[in-house]
Design a protein around this motif. Structure first.
Motif, PDB file in Angstrom:
ATOM      1  N   CYS A 212      69.892   2.054 -56.463  1.00 19.33           N
ATOM      2  CA  CYS A 212      70.199   0.887 -57.286  1.00 19.33           C
ATOM      3  C   CYS A 212      71.078  -0.139 -56.584  1.00 19.33           C
ATOM      4  O   CYS A 212      71.108  -1.306 -56.988  1.00 19.33           O
ATOM      5  CB  CYS A 212      70.847   1.328 -58.601  1.00 19.33           C
ATOM      6  SG  CYS A 212      69.711   2.162 -59.732  1.00 19.33           S
ATOM      7  N   ASP A 213      71.781   0.263 -55.510  1.00 23.04           N
ATOM      8  CA  ASP A 213      72.591  -0.704 -54.777  1.00 23.04           C
ATOM      9  C   ASP A 213      71.819  -1.353 -53.636  1.00 23.04           C
ATOM     10  O   ASP A 213      72.382  -2.117 -52.851  1.00 23.04           O
ATOM     11  CB  ASP A 213      73.874  -0.060 -54.255  1.00 23.04           C
ATOM     12  CG  ASP A 213      73.609   1.098 -53.297  1.00 23.04           C
ATOM     13  OD1 ASP A 213      72.429   1.462 -53.088  1.00 23.04           O
ATOM     14  OD2 ASP A 213      74.589   1.667 -52.762  1.00 23.04           O
ATOM     15  N   GLN A 214      70.518  -1.041 -53.540  1.00 22.04           N
ATOM     16  CA  GLN A 214      69.650  -1.676 -52.565  1.00 22.04           C
ATOM     17  C   GLN A 214      68.739  -2.682 -53.274  1.00 22.04           C
ATOM     18  O   GLN A 214      68.475  -2.560 -54.464  1.00 22.04           O
ATOM     19  CB  GLN A 214      68.801  -0.621 -51.845  1.00 22.04           C
ATOM     20  CG  GLN A 214      69.605   0.377 -51.046  1.00 22.04           C
ATOM     21  CD  GLN A 214      70.402  -0.293 -49.941  1.00 22.04           C
ATOM     22  OE1 GLN A 214      69.867  -1.066 -49.156  1.00 22.04           O
ATOM     23  NE2 GLN A 214      71.709  -0.019 -49.899  1.00 22.04           N
ATOM     24  N   PRO A 215      68.246  -3.694 -52.562  1.00 18.41           N
ATOM     25  CA  PRO A 215      67.391  -4.699 -53.213  1.00 18.41           C
ATOM     26  C   PRO A 215      66.174  -4.065 -53.885  1.00 18.41           C
ATOM     27  O   PRO A 215      65.474  -3.248 -53.296  1.00 18.41           O
ATOM     28  CB  PRO A 215      66.978  -5.612 -52.046  1.00 18.41           C
ATOM     29  CG  PRO A 215      68.076  -5.462 -51.042  1.00 18.41           C
ATOM     30  CD  PRO A 215      68.511  -4.032 -51.150  1.00 18.41           C
ATOM     31  N   HIS A 216      65.920  -4.472 -55.135  1.00 20.99           N
ATOM     32  CA  HIS A 216      64.795  -3.926 -55.891  1.00 20.99           C
ATOM     33  C   HIS A 216      64.428  -4.904 -57.003  1.00 20.99           C
ATOM     34  O   HIS A 216      65.090  -5.925 -57.178  1.00 20.99           O
ATOM     35  CB  HIS A 216      65.148  -2.555 -56.472  1.00 20.99           C
ATOM     36  CG  HIS A 216      66.330  -2.544 -57.389  1.00 20.99           C
ATOM     37  ND1 HIS A 216      67.639  -2.587 -56.932  1.00 20.99           N
ATOM     38  CD2 HIS A 216      66.417  -2.509 -58.750  1.00 20.99           C
ATOM     39  CE1 HIS A 216      68.468  -2.571 -57.947  1.00 20.99           C
ATOM     40  NE2 HIS A 216      67.759  -2.535 -59.065  1.00 20.99           N
ATOM     41  N   ASP A 217      63.368  -4.595 -57.747  1.00 22.51           N
ATOM     42  CA  ASP A 217      62.957  -5.511 -58.815  1.00 22.51           C
ATOM     43  C   ASP A 217      62.678  -4.825 -60.151  1.00 22.51           C
ATOM     44  O   ASP A 217      62.308  -5.491 -61.111  1.00 22.51           O
ATOM     45  CB  ASP A 217      61.727  -6.322 -58.398  1.00 22.51           C
ATOM     46  CG  ASP A 217      60.515  -5.463 -58.062  1.00 22.51           C
ATOM     47  OD1 ASP A 217      60.604  -4.224 -58.169  1.00 22.51           O
ATOM     48  OD2 ASP A 217      59.470  -6.027 -57.687  1.00 22.51           O
ATOM     49  N   THR A 291      63.418  -8.447 -54.209  1.00 23.39           N
ATOM     50  CA  THR A 291      64.754  -8.144 -53.683  1.00 23.39           C
ATOM     51  C   THR A 291      65.866  -8.719 -54.541  1.00 23.39           C
ATOM     52  O   THR A 291      67.019  -8.766 -54.114  1.00 23.39           O
ATOM     53  CB  THR A 291      64.889  -8.702 -52.246  1.00 23.39           C
ATOM     54  OG1 THR A 291      64.673 -10.115 -52.273  1.00 23.39           O
ATOM     55  CG2 THR A 291      63.864  -8.062 -51.318  1.00 23.39           C
ATOM     56  N   ALA A 292      65.550  -9.146 -55.757  1.00 24.04           N
ATOM     57  CA  ALA A 292      66.534  -9.887 -56.561  1.00 24.04           C
ATOM     58  C   ALA A 292      67.666  -9.018 -57.091  1.00 24.04           C
ATOM     59  O   ALA A 292      68.820  -9.436 -57.140  1.00 24.04           O
ATOM     60  CB  ALA A 292      65.837 -10.592 -57.716  1.00 24.04           C
ATOM     61  N   LEU A 293      67.357  -7.798 -57.529  1.00 26.76           N
ATOM     62  CA  LEU A 293      68.375  -6.933 -58.122  1.00 26.76           C
ATOM     63  C   LEU A 293      69.101  -6.161 -57.030  1.00 26.76           C
ATOM     64  O   LEU A 293      68.472  -5.562 -56.153  1.00 26.76           O
ATOM     65  CB  LEU A 293      67.739  -5.972 -59.113  1.00 26.76           C
ATOM     66  CG  LEU A 293      67.075  -6.600 -60.343  1.00 26.76           C
ATOM     67  CD1 LEU A 293      66.293  -5.549 -61.128  1.00 26.76           C
ATOM     68  CD2 LEU A 293      68.116  -7.259 -61.239  1.00 26.76           C
ATOM     69  N   THR A 294      70.431  -6.140 -57.105  1.00 24.47           N
ATOM     70  CA  THR A 294      71.224  -5.418 -56.103  1.00 24.47           C
ATOM     71  C   THR A 294      72.195  -4.438 -56.748  1.00 24.47           C
ATOM     72  O   THR A 294      73.077  -3.909 -56.080  1.00 24.47           O
ATOM     73  CB  THR A 294      72.003  -6.414 -55.221  1.00 24.47           C
ATOM     74  OG1 THR A 294      72.805  -7.254 -56.058  1.00 24.47           O
ATOM     75  CG2 THR A 294      71.056  -7.268 -54.404  1.00 24.47           C
ATOM     76  N   ALA A 295      72.030  -4.197 -58.043  1.00 23.66           N
ATOM     77  CA  ALA A 295      72.840  -3.222 -58.769  1.00 23.66           C
ATOM     78  C   ALA A 295      72.048  -2.788 -59.994  1.00 23.66           C
ATOM     79  O   ALA A 295      70.994  -3.350 -60.300  1.00 23.66           O
ATOM     80  CB  ALA A 295      74.190  -3.816 -59.169  1.00 23.66           C
ATOM     81  N   ALA A 296      72.550  -1.778 -60.694  1.00 20.84           N
ATOM     82  CA  ALA A 296      71.873  -1.287 -61.889  1.00 20.84           C
ATOM     83  C   ALA A 296      72.234  -2.163 -63.087  1.00 20.84           C
ATOM     84  O   ALA A 296      73.415  -2.405 -63.367  1.00 20.84           O
ATOM     85  CB  ALA A 296      72.266   0.152 -62.169  1.00 20.84           C
ATOM     86  N   ILE A 297      71.214  -2.647 -63.786  1.00 20.30           N
ATOM     87  CA  ILE A 297      71.448  -3.437 -64.995  1.00 20.30           C
ATOM     88  C   ILE A 297      72.240  -2.630 -66.017  1.00 20.30           C
ATOM     89  O   ILE A 297      73.105  -3.165 -66.711  1.00 20.30           O
ATOM     90  CB  ILE A 297      70.104  -3.896 -65.591  1.00 20.30           C
ATOM     91  CG1 ILE A 297      69.380  -4.813 -64.603  1.00 20.30           C
ATOM     92  CG2 ILE A 297      70.308  -4.612 -66.918  1.00 20.30           C
ATOM     93  CD1 ILE A 297      67.945  -5.115 -64.996  1.00 20.30           C
TER      94      ILE A 297
END
Length: 413
Positions: A212-217, A291-297
């Motif tokens: 979750c601390d890596q880029p994801h969508d 790559t927008a998310l860089t943490a857990a919502i």
């Protein structure tokens, strides 16, 4: 291949080729055809419905991509798998992680400590209690697995690692042609999937788990009850149904978000085939850049999880931004003299509850209405009015989410 007219149906043609190659694949792997552990591939220049004449190339394959580390002509299959193992060969009471679950690879994994998150334990092997040569169907085999694996789990003399028992079972080709009747029984902790955020990156119709601390969508939200007995046979209708099933849960996860505006949307993973029964539906939050998310919502909320990214539709008029390479819905706030920057001007709503009119008609509406949005914004002296553009609804967001919002932006001067 024995000469004769081949099946005209593509699927039957492929099965005939793979059946022809089964013996060669079993010999190369040293694995009996009626055991899990390998798959069969076949290619030929012959076409369905034609007389077999060309040679057939036969392949022995494993289900988990990238797991073979040596040639099967030089070493055994077990040696070629390196640190990975065939799950059907793992001793009962031993735990493992699947090598590549996103690729539907359920028979290869690596042994791990049973305390590791998402690990499963091998309960044992149950043999089918039906002798029919015709495949009973996934539902029937799954129900049989639930029953037989449940009975096996109740009889073992070791403590199971989790509260849920699952089954790895054969599909039609494996049952009818290879003669596989084994059901691999496993146990896992359902709490592993509920206790911590599960983040992923969308990859076509599947997804790949990501820290979750890596880029994801994507981020897992939870399961919902299947919305119907059968999934519509039409793909678009099926997607609309499943997105609609996830929409309330995902909206609640995001604090009551209204999806009629762009920026984030519900997504799903369903255990179902078009026209068939829906076994289960898992819901996700999806944003439009990989790559927008860089943490857990779940930990920090959507805005903070987006890091430097912002939802363009939510920017104040006069704010300048740069879009990422794969999204027009998101942007990073920058100085207005930044090369390639756009300025947010505002938005308007298309009052149309009918079917999607098409991208070009919506662009025409944008060209007609964004000049007035520009005038109302009071920013006309700060942008090049000939560059007016903005984000429009897609067919999917119009149909599935009711999006009618169009943003207006332009190049700052």
């Amino acid at each position: 291949m024995e000469e004769g007219t081949s099946p005209t149906d593509d699927e039957e043609f492929d099965e005939a080729l793979r059946a022809h190659c089964l013996g060669a694949a079993a010999e190369l792997t040293g694995r009996p055809a009626n055991r899990f552990g390998f798959e069969v591939g076949a290619t030929t220049t012959d076409q369905p419905g034609a007389t077999f004449a060309a040679d057939v190339e036969c392949w022995a394959e494993v289900t988990a991509e990238g797991t073979l580390t040596a040639s099967l002509r030089d070493v055994t299959l077990e040696e070629a798998l390196g640190e990975n193992v065939l799950i059907g060969d793992i001793e009962p009471g031993t735990c493992f992680l699947l090598a590549d679950e996103d690729e539907d690879s359920f028979d290869i994994g690596r042994v791990v400590d049973c305390e590791e998150q998402y690990s499963e334990m091998v309960v044992g092997i149950a043999s089918s209690d039906t002798d029919t040569d015709d495949y009973p169907g996934k539902d029937a085999v799954g129900e049989m697995g639930d029953r037989l694996c449940g009975e096996l789990a109740d009889s073992v003399d070791f403590e199971l690692s989790g509260d849920t028992v699952s089954t790895i079972y054969p599909e039609a080709f494996e049952w009818e042609v290879r003669g596989i009747r084994d059901l691999i029984c496993t146990s896992y902790r359902s709490s592993d999937y509920e206790a911590a955020p599960f983040c992923a990156t969308k990859d076509g119709s599947s997804y790949e788990e990501t820290a979750c601390d890596q880029p994801h969508d994507m981020e897992y939200v939870g399961p919902v009850e299947p919305p119907a007995e059968l999934l519509p046979a039409d793909y678009d209708e099926a997607v609309e149904l499943l997105v609609g099933a996830c929409l309330p849960l995902v909206s609640e996860y995001l604090g009551g978000r209204d999806f009629t505006r762009p920026g984030a949307s519900p997504s799903f993973s369903a255990d179902a085939e078009l026209g068939g029964p829906i076994e289960g539906v898992d819901c996700f939050v999806l944003v439009s850049s990989a790559t927008a998310l860089t943490a857990a919502i779940a930990d920090v909320g959507l805005d903070a999880a987006l890091g430097d990214n912002r939802i363009v539709a939510e920017l104040e008029p006069g704010t300048c931004f740069l879009n990422p390479s794969d999204s027009f819905e998101l942007g990073t706030v920058v100085s207005c003299d930044t090369e390639g920057a756009l300025m947010q001007l505002g938005e308007f709503v298309i009052e149309d509850e009918g079917p999607y009119p098409g991208a070009d008609p919506i662009r025409a509406i944008r060209a007609e209405r964004c000049p007035q949005v520009l005038v109302d914004s009071g920013l006309a002296d700060r942008v090049d009015a000939t560059t007016l553009s903005g984000v429009i609804p897609s067919l999917e967001t119009w149909r599935d989410l009711g999006q009618r919002s169009v943003t207006c932006d332009a190049v700052p001067i």
